[in-house]
Design a protein around this motif. Structure first.
Motif, short mmCIF file in Angstrom:
data_model
loop_
_atom_site.label_atom_id
_atom_site.label_comp_id
_atom_site.label_asym_id
_atom_site.label_seq_id
_atom_site.Cartn_x
_atom_site.Cartn_y
_atom_site.Cartn_z
N MET A 1 -0.46 12.90 -23.76
CA MET A 1 0.73 13.60 -24.16
C MET A 1 1.37 13.19 -25.07
SD MET A 1 2.83 16.01 -24.65
CE MET A 1 4.45 16.57 -24.61
N LEU A 2 1.39 11.09 -25.00
CA LEU A 2 1.93 10.30 -25.49
C LEU A 2 1.51 10.67 -27.23
CD1 LEU A 2 4.57 8.74 -25.84
CD2 LEU A 2 3.09 7.18 -25.05
N ALA A 3 0.36 10.55 -27.04
CA ALA A 3 -0.58 10.42 -28.38
C ALA A 3 0.13 11.60 -29.35
CB ALA A 3 -2.28 10.46 -28.28
N LEU A 4 -0.13 12.76 -28.43
CA LEU A 4 -0.27 14.46 -29.20
C LEU A 4 1.05 14.17 -29.81
CD1 LEU A 4 -0.97 17.15 -29.82
CD2 LEU A 4 -0.01 17.47 -27.43
N LEU A 5 1.95 13.95 -29.67
CA LEU A 5 3.55 13.54 -29.88
C LEU A 5 3.64 13.15 -31.03
CD1 LEU A 5 6.31 14.72 -28.94
CD2 LEU A 5 7.08 12.09 -28.08
N GLY A 6 2.81 11.66 -31.36
CA GLY A 6 2.66 10.98 -32.40
C GLY A 6 1.73 11.00 -33.28
N PHE A 7 1.16 11.71 -32.98
CA PHE A 7 0.50 12.84 -33.86
C PHE A 7 1.47 14.08 -34.71
CE2 PHE A 7 -3.67 10.81 -32.18
CZ PHE A 7 -4.48 10.42 -32.90
#
Length: 432
Positions: free
Chosen positions: A1-7
């Motif tokens: 989830m955090l990675a998706l938010l970052g992208f």
């Protein structure tokens, strides 16, 4: 989830500035705050942003006084002989001027400092570009492309970080990639030739008579002429060279060197307080636009790092590399080094991500030195990142938009990276 938010944060940011829906400065401050709120980091936004601002503060102050120092040198006429010499050689031909710009930027980049490269290159060449009618954006693009390739030098920063992170020597990482670096230099010269040809076609002349240009150059505004200090040119050259030597040898922190250099330069050339106030006020607009951008970038990096979005994005990309491609890990590292160093700071990539890449590659029997070399291939792209403070200085000096620079030269930066990778593969600098 955090990675998706970052992208999503990165993609939103890039879309907004490249389509000019938001200025880079506003986007750098607003977008990360919005995504941090979405991620539930509301109460931590302040401390994270403040830490990011503190981290970039020395760089912002350094750029401020670098603008002031080189502004004094420009006004005093230090670069006039250089401009005249280049003008005489190029004879108004945009192709020769573009290639000359690349050669000048490549040579100045030997000190490893992008700020110095831009200050000197733009100061020397911008008046010539304007006089000829060439686009300042071309000047900025050539300068950043040259600096991107020369950024591989060990004292430039990224290579030193790679050596430190992997506990390797210069002979393990930098020396073997010199042929790739040469390939990048040749590509930059080729790019300059192509851009020069386009400018020659656009301007509509193949060559301008030097005598005509010299007459035009002699017609100087009386107010500009009053600022020249021909009797102090030797002293000003000596001061500039002394500052550059001190920067290379790191005799004092860069920020302090530029502050002291400016103080000496303005006192020598304009000893009257009234003149000093006028000179500082003259540079205020350019300095303010650049420095505010640097501090805005501090908020961006502070939130991106503090929320751990950077770490999550890196881990996500590494873990999704298929096992069947494991033997090609060096090439994969070379390719992903471009977007990684574009979307995160050098410290985050080389100290945080690179060791993970080296560890993963070791599982496939690949030497960490090979991964270290591969990690340097994306540096030409890195300098067009919105997280690189010196690039804001560059666009500020030529009066162009950051998004326009990215749109015009990201493809050329990718070309430099591709050439360097191909040379590295061809000469077995990194394994295929």
């Amino acid at each position: 989830m955090l990675a998706l938010l970052g992208f999503l944060l990165i993609l939103t940011f890039m879309f907004l500035i490249m389509t000019k829906r938001l200025s880079a400065m506003i986007a750098l401050m607003v977008i990360p705050v919005i995504f941090a709120l979405i991620g539930g980091f509301g109460k931590d936004i302040g401390p994270m942003a403040l830490q990011g601002i503190k981290d970039v503060a020395p760089t912002g102050i350094m750029i401020l006084f670098a603008i002031l120092f080189f502004g004094i040198m420009i006004d005093a006429g230090v670069f006039d002989p250089i401009i005249s010499r280049i003008l005489k050689i190029a004879k108004g031909d945009p192709v020769k001027i573009a290639i000359g710009t690349a050669v000048l930027a490549l040579l100045i980049s030997l000190d490893g400092d992008g700020t110095t490269t831009y200050m000197i290159t733009i100061s020397a060449m911008l008046p010539l570009y304007k006089r000829i009618g060439m686009r300042p954006l071309v000047l900025a693009g050539i300068a950043v492309s040259a600096s991107g390739v020369m950024n591989l030098l060990p004292w430039g920063g990224p290579t030193a970080r790679a050596m430190t992170a992997l506990k390797l020597e210069m002979s393990d990482i930098f020396t073997p990639v010199i042929p790739s670096m040469i390939g990048g230099v040749i590509f930059v010269l080729f790019m300059s030739y192509v851009l020069g040809k386009k400018e020659r076609k656009r301007i509509g002349v193949a060559e301008i008579d030097y005598s005509t240009m010299a007459m035009q150059a002699a017609t100087v505004d009386p107010e500009v002429l009053a600022l020249k200090r021909p009797k102090l040119i030797v002293i000003n050259y000596a001061l500039t060279i002394l500052l550059l030597v001190a920067l290379i040898k790191e005799l004092l922190p860069t920020t302090v060197l530029f502050m002291v250099g400016f103080a000496i330069a303005i006192t020598l050339n304009y000893p009257k307080l009234k003149d000093q106030k006028e000179r500082v006020a003259h540079y205020a607009d350019n300095a303010l636009s650049v420095v505010t951008m640097v501090f805005a970038a501090g908020i961006f990096t502070g939130i991106l790092t503090g929320t751990k979005m950077v770490d999550a994005m890196a881990n996500s990309m590494i873990t999704h590399i298929p096992d069947g491609l494991g033997s090609h890990f060096a090439i994969i590292t070379a390719i992903i080094s471009a977007p990684f160093t574009f979307f995160m700071s050098n410290d985050a990539f080389y100290y945080g991500v690179l060791p993970l890449l080296a560890k993963a590659a070791a599982g496939y029997g690949i030497d960490p030195a090979m991964i270290g070399r591969a990690s340097l291939m994306g540096l030409p792209v890195h300098l067009l990142s919105p997280l690189v403070p010196s690039t804001y200085l560059l666009v500020g000096m030529v009066g162009e938009d950051f998004g326009d620079l990215q749109r015009g030269f990201l493809k050329w930066a990718c070309g430099s990276t591709l050439v360097m990778i191909l040379v590295a593969i061809g000469l077995s600098i990194i394994p295929f």
